[in-house]
Motif scaffolding. Structure first.
Motif, PDB file in Angstrom:
ATOM      1  N   VAL A   1       0.836  -1.204   0.000  1.00 42.68           N
ATOM      2  CA  VAL A   1       0.000   0.000   0.000  1.00 42.68           C
ATOM      3  C   VAL A   1       0.872   1.255   0.000  1.00 42.68           C
ATOM      4  O   VAL A   1       0.645   2.195  -0.775  1.00 42.68           O
ATOM      5  CB  VAL A   1      -0.955  -0.006   1.211  1.00 42.68           C
ATOM      6  CG1 VAL A   1      -1.736   1.305   1.278  1.00 42.68           C
ATOM      7  CG2 VAL A   1      -1.921  -1.176   1.132  1.00 42.68           C
ATOM      8  N   ARG A   2       1.901   1.268   0.851  1.00 40.84           N
ATOM      9  CA  ARG A   2       2.774   2.437   0.933  1.00 40.84           C
ATOM     10  C   ARG A   2       3.552   2.644  -0.362  1.00 40.84           C
ATOM     11  O   ARG A   2       3.716   3.780  -0.824  1.00 40.84           O
ATOM     12  CB  ARG A   2       3.736   2.271   2.112  1.00 40.84           C
ATOM     13  CG  ARG A   2       3.064   2.433   3.468  1.00 40.84           C
ATOM     14  CD  ARG A   2       4.002   2.073   4.604  1.00 40.84           C
ATOM     15  NE  ARG A   2       3.418   2.347   5.903  1.00 40.84           N
ATOM     16  CZ  ARG A   2       3.932   1.930   7.049  1.00 40.84           C
ATOM     17  NH1 ARG A   2       5.050   1.208   7.060  1.00 40.84           N
ATOM     18  NH2 ARG A   2       3.346   2.227   8.199  1.00 40.84           N
ATOM     19  N   GLY A   3       4.022   1.547  -0.955  1.00 43.22           N
ATOM     20  CA  GLY A   3       4.760   1.660  -2.210  1.00 43.22           C
ATOM     21  C   GLY A   3       3.889   2.194  -3.323  1.00 43.22           C
ATOM     22  O   GLY A   3       4.301   3.076  -4.093  1.00 43.22           O
ATOM     23  N   LEU A   4       2.653   1.684  -3.417  1.00 44.55           N
ATOM     24  CA  LEU A   4       1.737   2.137  -4.461  1.00 44.55           C
ATOM     25  C   LEU A   4       1.366   3.600  -4.244  1.00 44.55           C
ATOM     26  O   LEU A   4       1.352   4.396  -5.200  1.00 44.55           O
ATOM     27  CB  LEU A   4       0.481   1.262  -4.467  1.00 44.55           C
ATOM     28  CG  LEU A   4      -0.586   1.593  -5.501  1.00 44.55           C
ATOM     29  CD1 LEU A   4      -0.017   1.587  -6.906  1.00 44.55           C
ATOM     30  CD2 LEU A   4      -1.751   0.603  -5.400  1.00 44.55           C
ATOM     31  N   ALA A   5       1.087   3.982  -2.996  1.00 46.13           N
ATOM     32  CA  ALA A   5       0.766   5.380  -2.701  1.00 46.13           C
ATOM     33  C   ALA A   5       1.929   6.287  -3.088  1.00 46.13           C
ATOM     34  O   ALA A   5       1.729   7.355  -3.688  1.00 46.13           O
ATOM     35  CB  ALA A   5       0.432   5.545  -1.218  1.00 46.13           C
TER      36      ALA A   5
END
Length: 407
Positions: free
Chosen positions: A123-127
């Motif tokens: 999630v953090r990488g995609l954000a």
């Protein structure tokens, strides 16, 4: 009891939709429950009542587990709406125990704290990637470029929907959710029916593919549950569950993101405080969910007669719990009209309560925190580029877009 003619509650008035909170204050002052004739519902505006009713088993999301339409004094939906109701009525949000309990127990395996925690890096990488692209472009539409693609990709990844198949997901969801508004038009119903048919057909094909080649995803897990003797899922329950998870898994997050940033831009002191102290992100997520609630109203059927403030609400009636009003109740929140990112005592009910408490709340919090953190880190000079337009919907509260630029 008819609604007072001067009552400010008018969910079809653009001015009310733009800012319903003053009307909510009036409702709370005038009493604990009000009959609203245009929708034939009892409006409940106070936090204590909404919180209690969400846990009251005399109310239900459906009545069909106990009564026929005729026995309950209701008219069956029109036959032409059947595809929508078949899809909607087999999802756990619109089921009551024991069916709700059985399905939720199976789905909850995909939302254990350990599973959700494992999703954090993704999630953090995609954000981070989405925000980096926004920054590289010098700005854009925060709704289109960050708020929508993040939760849609996360829930699609969990379900095992290939990237090449994801384009129709958001339009299907928007059309289906149109039926959750008050007194939807026949045009809205037709769009919801069409989307229900297309989404269901797609999922049947996906289920067939996963039967032949299972993966490490939720659809494959539901197929395994379908094939077991105990806790058996029907194929329709599988399809309805997947649609519910996608719709509920991103609608609130998308709208909470844009509603939240629009609130921050209107409260520059709070945005400055957040930029100065990113450790406020967790409490900011909670406060923004409270301040401009993405789901304004949630309905329940009265299965057994109840009483609110001396008024008897009969079996067969419908209760409309006003989440947005409850989240601004001064009996619970100090100075509720003020955005306060440091607010600690914040028992908002944006994720509902009781047996229908949002199963994806932990994931939604991770997504909201991830996009907020990425925007604070990578776009510290982000500012509003144009006044946003509010969607005409009342129940599901959001914006048409949120144009932003780098300062």
């Amino acid at each position: 009891m008819a609604a007072p003619t001067d009552l400010a509650f008018d969910p079809w008035d653009p001015a009310f939709v733009a800012d319903p909170y003053p009307a909510y204050a009036e409702l709370r002052e005038r009493g604990r429950v009000h009959f609203f004739e245009p929708t034939n519902q009892w409006l409940v505006p106070h936090h204590a009542d909404v919180s209690a009713l969400l846990r009251d088993r005399r109310l239900g999301r459906t009545y069909l587990h106990r009564f026929s339409h005729e026995e309950f004094g209701r008219t069956a939906p029109p036959p032409e709406h059947e595809p929508f109701h078949t899809l909607n009525d087999h999802g756990m949000l619109d089921l009551e125990p024991p069916d709700h309990t059985r399905i939720r127990r199976l789905v909850s395996k995909a939302f254990t704290p350990r599973t959700v925690e494992r999703l954090k890096p993704y999630v953090r990488g995609l954000a981070g990637d989405l925000v980096a692209a926004l920054v590289e472009a010098g700005g854009g539409d925060l709704l289109r470029d960050v708020a929508e693609p993040l939760p849609v990709a996360v829930i699609a990844e969990m379900l095992g929907i290939p990237e090449s198949d994801r384009a129709p997901l958001r339009p299907w969801s928007a059309d289906i959710c149109g039926m959750y508004e008050l007194n939807p038009s026949e045009e809205a119903a037709a769009r919801a029916v069409r989307a229900s048919v297309e989404f269901s057909d797609y999922l049947r094909e996906l289920i067939a593919r996963r039967r032949k080649a299972p993966g490490d995803d939720l659809v494959s897990g539901l197929i395994a549950a379908h094939d077991e003797d105990d806790d058996r899922l029907t194929e329709q329950e599988m399809i309805s569950t997947c649609v519910l998870l996608l719709n509920a898994g991103h609608e609130a997050t998308v709208n909470a993101t844009v509603n939240g940033w629009w609130a921050l831009f209107r409260n520059p002191d709070q945005l400055a405080a957040l930029r100065a102290d990113p450790s406020l992100v967790p409490s900011a997520v909670e406060e923004l969910m409270r301040y401009d609630t993405p789901l304004q109203l949630f309905e329940r059927w009265v299965l057994d007669e109840i009483e609110i403030d001396g008024r008897v609400i009969p079996r067969g009636a419908e209760i409309a719990m006003l989440f947005g009003s409850a989240n601004h109740d001064p009996a619970v929140f100090t100075d509720p009209a003020r955005l306060d990112l440091t607010r600690r005592d914040n028992p908002h009910i944006s994720f509902s309560a009781g047996v229908h408490y949002c199963i994806g709340a932990p994931l939604a919090r991770i997504e909201l925190a991830a996009s907020m953190t990425a925007l604070l880190e990578k776009a510290p000079t982000l500012r509003l580029a144009a006044e946003p337009k509010r969607k005409p919907n009342f129940v599901i509260r959001g914006l048409e877009g949120l144009a932003v630029e780098l300062g």
